[in-house]
Design an enzyme around this catalytic site. Structure first.
Site, PDB file in Angstrom:
ATOM      1  N   SER A 166       0.858  -1.181   0.000  1.00 36.52           N
ATOM      2  CA  SER A 166       0.000   0.000   0.000  1.00 36.52           C
ATOM      3  C   SER A 166       0.889   1.224   0.000  1.00 36.52           C
ATOM      4  O   SER A 166       2.012   1.193   0.502  1.00 36.52           O
ATOM      5  CB  SER A 166      -0.893   0.025   1.252  1.00 36.52           C
ATOM      6  OG  SER A 166      -1.573   1.260   1.358  1.00 36.52           O
ATOM      7  N   TYR A 181      -2.280  -0.516  10.409  1.00 31.28           N
ATOM      8  CA  TYR A 181      -2.316  -0.875   8.989  1.00 31.28           C
ATOM      9  C   TYR A 181      -1.062  -0.358   8.299  1.00 31.28           C
ATOM     10  O   TYR A 181      -0.401  -1.082   7.550  1.00 31.28           O
ATOM     11  CB  TYR A 181      -3.559  -0.290   8.321  1.00 31.28           C
ATOM     12  CG  TYR A 181      -3.637  -0.565   6.839  1.00 31.28           C
ATOM     13  CD1 TYR A 181      -4.099  -1.788   6.365  1.00 31.28           C
ATOM     14  CD2 TYR A 181      -3.259   0.404   5.911  1.00 31.28           C
ATOM     15  CE1 TYR A 181      -4.176  -2.057   5.004  1.00 31.28           C
ATOM     16  CE2 TYR A 181      -3.338   0.157   4.548  1.00 31.28           C
ATOM     17  CZ  TYR A 181      -3.793  -1.070   4.099  1.00 31.28           C
ATOM     18  OH  TYR A 181      -3.860  -1.329   2.745  1.00 31.28           O
ATOM     19  N   LYS A 185       1.817  -2.717   6.472  1.00 32.71           N
ATOM     20  CA  LYS A 185       2.178  -2.622   5.058  1.00 32.71           C
ATOM     21  C   LYS A 185       3.640  -2.206   4.864  1.00 32.71           C
ATOM     22  O   LYS A 185       4.292  -2.632   3.905  1.00 32.71           O
ATOM     23  CB  LYS A 185       1.235  -1.648   4.349  1.00 32.71           C
ATOM     24  CG  LYS A 185      -0.187  -2.182   4.214  1.00 32.71           C
ATOM     25  CD  LYS A 185      -0.231  -3.496   3.450  1.00 32.71           C
ATOM     26  CE  LYS A 185      -1.644  -3.975   3.209  1.00 32.71           C
ATOM     27  NZ  LYS A 185      -1.699  -5.237   2.418  1.00 32.71           N
TER      28      LYS A 185
END
EC number: 1.1.1.250
Length: 278
Positions: A166, A181, A185
């Site tokens: 991402s 998150y 990533k």
């Protein structure tokens, strides 16, 4: 130098190859699976919910039979559906072995789209939630890579791994708080670099595809009724819009192709409409 056509122009066909696609019932996998089938690959879809994944597999195969008939000399590939929690190493090992046995070949292309995001202020992030997202997004990426690579190494076969990262691996999203998150990533991107270095000697290429905001059905639900969120996101994108899932197919086929990306490994390919530039 050989200037023959086949030596100069890359070939994106995937005939005879078996691709494992995690997150198989998701919006991004929906278009990727069709592209893989169109290029001649067999496709094994993996997700948590077997009913949804089986339905997705049937839809992909029906699309292939309707759309691809007569388009190429190669027959339409097989599409199978599997239930697996990628955060459980044992479940991953059992599932990947069963996929290879079912298709009668060893998978040589892995695309890991499985993962999720949730929003908590950092100071309020529940420990169990933090552990869970790291187990799926971080360790899950490692477990599927391991299970995929082992039979290739044992049988001296080459392969390609594409882990979905991402832009959040290298930037901090605003306005939503999602520190775990982002951390997961960032870990995926560096995991890819590490695996690429370790497995280059086995002819296994490992790369990351890091998207920006994608207008999947899930994202549409998230921003539905929240015009300010959509406007905040798009205002920070030079192209002033979110991506359509189909806009990642070219990147996937490039990284999957042995002729187009034969010297590409350890790379983080960011496709974000220019978001990182600002």
């Amino acid at each position: 130098m050989d200037y023959s056509y086949d030596n100069v122009v890359p070939n994106f066909r995937l005939d005879g190859r078996l691709a494992i696609l995690t997150g198989g019932s998701g919006g991004l996998a929906s278009v990727i699976s069709r592209a893989l089938l169109a290029q001649g690959a067999d496709v094994a879809l993996i997700d948590m919910n077997l009913d949804r994944t089986t339905a997705a597999a049937k839809e992909v195969l029906a699309w292939g039979e309707e759309t691809l008939k007569g388009k190429h000399e190669s027959p339409i590939g097989q599409v199978s559906a599997w239930s697996c929690n990628i955060g459980d190493a044992e479940s991953v090992d059992v599932t990947f072995a069963a996929i290879n046995e079912h298709h009668g070949k060893i998978a040589d292309l892995l695309i890991n789209t499985a993962g999720y995001c949730e929003n908590f202020p950092a100071e309020e992030y529940p420990a169990l939630n933090a552990e869970s997202i790291m187990k799926v997004n971080g360790l899950g990426s490692f477990y599927v890579s391991q299970a995929f690579a082992r039979p290739l190494i044992t049988n001296n076969l080459k392969g390609s791994i594409i882990l979905i990262g991402s832009m959040s691996a290298t930037i901090v999203n605003d306005p939503q708080p999602q520190c775990m998150y982002n951390m997961s990533k960032a870990g995926v991107v560096h995991l890819v670099r590490s695996l690429a270095c370790e497995w280059a000697k086995y002819n296994i290429r490992v790369n990351t595809l890091s998207p920006g905001y994608i207008l999947t059905p899930l994202t549409r639900n998230v921003i539905s009724g929240h015009t300010e969120m959509k406007e905040a996101w798009e205002s920070k994108i030079p192209m002033k819009r979110m991506a359509d899932p189909k806009e990642f197919v070219g990147s996937i086929l490039y990284l999957a192709s042995d002729s187009a990306s034969s010297y590409t490994t350890g790379h983080n390919l960011v496709v974000d409409g220019g978001y990182e530039c600002w």
